[in-house]
Design a protein around this motif. Sequence first.
Motif, PDB file in Angstrom:
ATOM      1  N   ALA A   6      10.373   5.746   7.921  1.00  0.00           N
ATOM      2  CA  ALA A   6      10.453   6.335   6.309  1.00  0.00           C
ATOM      3  C   ALA A   6      12.335   6.330   5.900  1.00  0.00           C
ATOM      4  N   GLU A   7      13.132   6.558   7.224  1.00  0.00           N
ATOM      5  CA  GLU A   7      14.390   5.869   6.480  1.00  0.00           C
ATOM      6  C   GLU A   7      15.070   4.917   6.357  1.00  0.00           C
ATOM      7  N   ARG A   8      14.212   4.219   7.053  1.00  0.00           N
ATOM      8  CA  ARG A   8      14.518   2.243   6.961  1.00  0.00           C
ATOM      9  C   ARG A   8      14.563   2.232   5.937  1.00  0.00           C
ATOM     10  N   ARG A   9      13.056   2.664   5.148  1.00  0.00           N
ATOM     11  CA  ARG A   9      12.841   2.351   3.806  1.00  0.00           C
ATOM     12  C   ARG A   9      13.943   2.081   2.483  1.00  0.00           C
ATOM     13  N   ASP A  32       1.175  -1.028  -0.371  1.00  0.00           N
ATOM     14  CA  ASP A  32      -0.125   0.024  -0.076  1.00  0.00           C
ATOM     15  C   ASP A  32       1.251   1.757   0.298  1.00  0.00           C
ATOM     16  N   PRO A  33       0.827   2.117  -0.869  1.00  0.00           N
ATOM     17  CA  PRO A  33       1.441   3.222  -1.243  1.00  0.00           C
ATOM     18  C   PRO A  33       0.741   4.036   0.501  1.00  0.00           C
ATOM     19  N   GLN A  34       0.564   3.905   0.780  1.00  0.00           N
ATOM     20  CA  GLN A  34       0.104   4.757   2.445  1.00  0.00           C
ATOM     21  C   GLN A  34       1.443   3.653   3.279  1.00  0.00           C
ATOM     22  N   GLY A  35       1.392   2.794   3.149  1.00  0.00           N
ATOM     23  CA  GLY A  35       2.954   2.245   4.079  1.00  0.00           C
ATOM     24  C   GLY A  35       2.579   2.181   5.325  1.00  0.00           C
ATOM     25  N   ASN A  36       1.146   1.726   6.417  1.00  0.00           N
ATOM     26  CA  ASN A  36       0.391   1.883   7.092  1.00  0.00           C
ATOM     27  C   ASN A  36       1.020   0.916   7.996  1.00  0.00           C
ATOM     28  N   ALA A  37       1.041  -0.313   7.477  1.00  0.00           N
ATOM     29  CA  ALA A  37       1.711  -1.625   7.789  1.00  0.00           C
ATOM     30  C   ALA A  37       3.184  -1.083   8.768  1.00  0.00           C
ATOM     31  N   SER A  38       3.487  -1.165   7.657  1.00  0.00           N
ATOM     32  CA  SER A  38       4.736  -0.486   8.296  1.00  0.00           C
ATOM     33  C   SER A  38       5.233   0.399   8.960  1.00  0.00           C
ATOM     34  N   THR A  39       4.660   1.466   8.826  1.00  0.00           N
ATOM     35  CA  THR A  39       4.886   2.520   9.733  1.00  0.00           C
ATOM     36  C   THR A  39       4.067   2.282  11.043  1.00  0.00           C
ATOM     37  N   GLY A  40       3.128   1.262  11.444  1.00  0.00           N
ATOM     38  CA  GLY A  40       2.536   0.802  12.243  1.00  0.00           C
ATOM     39  C   GLY A  40       3.248  -0.228  13.205  1.00  0.00           C
ATOM     40  N   LEU A  41       4.398  -0.934  12.110  1.00  0.00           N
ATOM     41  CA  LEU A  41       5.045  -1.946  13.151  1.00  0.00           C
ATOM     42  C   LEU A  41       7.123  -1.410  13.331  1.00  0.00           C
ATOM     43  N   GLY A  42       6.935  -0.274  13.636  1.00  0.00           N
ATOM     44  CA  GLY A  42       7.938   0.768  13.466  1.00  0.00           C
ATOM     45  C   GLY A  42       8.844   1.149  12.581  1.00  0.00           C
TER      46      GLY A  42
END
Length: 269
Positions: A61-64, A48-58
């Motif tokens: 953005a710098e690590r992506r 998902d371009p929103q990236g909510n799953a990534s954000t929600g697991l901490g």
Amino acid sequence: MSDPTRPKGPKIIAVANQKGGVGKTTTAINLAAALVEEGRKVLIVDIDPQGNASTGLGIEAERRTRTTYDLLLEEAPLNEIVLETSIDGLLIAPGTTDLSSADIEMVSNEKRSFLLHDALRQPAIDAFGLDFVLIDCPPSLNLLTVNAMVAAHSVLVPLQSEFFALEGLSQLMLTIRELRQTANPALRIEGVVLTMTDRRNNLSQQVENDARAYLGELVFQTVIPRNVRVSEAPSYAMPVLDYDPMSKGAQAYRALAREMLGSKPAMTA
Ligand SMILES: Nc1ncnc2c1ncn2[C@@H]1O[C@H](COP(=O)(O)OP(=O)(O)OP(=O)(O)O)[C@@H](O)[C@H]1O
Ligand SMILES: [Mg+2]
């Protein structure tokens, strides 16, 4: 225990519903965490371009630096984009805002519907020892979601207990049926899970009754209640199972995982 009827490798489940805000990401994160509690190793693939799953697991953005965008454009293999989360046994292939243009860039590729399918079947994936892959889809039936459904063994559909909930479902079922006739004949429906339910609310109860009447056995017995702890957890970069292990939300996702593992046969629509 793995399902003997399933081919070798992890079971791949697309968490999809083109309606926005129905609990796809919340379900991907918390079902994954619950499966990990049951001793399974799980990868969340955030497309998902929103990236909510990534954000929600901490995953900040710098690590992506490498994401599912690189995976879908065949610029990086899965093993180069997967990151560990703070939960042992839970991995993530992070998403990025760049995904918003990925479907346009993918269109010219003749394998455009199979890019995620192929990426998730690279031999290097074996080294992760995964039991499950949960794909968190965007709120659309675009090429990203099609890639998820072509890559997947089954589709898990979160259905928010609200008016209009069932309206979008026929379009989703139609897409699944079309994919069965074309790119993914073995695609199954893992189940429909009612989210944000409130059994004291007549409308919520009505949606649940209607869903069970129309969809029957496809609907999981377990429902996920509306629970403020569930919505607070992502801002602490945690699944609710860790943020508040005894909350109603955490208990519901544990029950959902157990129901899913209880080998209720995944049914065709
Ligand atoms: N059981 C619940 N109780 C309370 N709030 C919830 C629950 N499930 C989800 N929410 C909240 O509802 C909102 C939408 O949930 P979520 O982001 O999981 O939906 P989504 O389908 O992934 O959305 P999108 O379509 O934008 O990707 C979020 O703010 C989330 O925290
Ligand atoms: Mg989401």
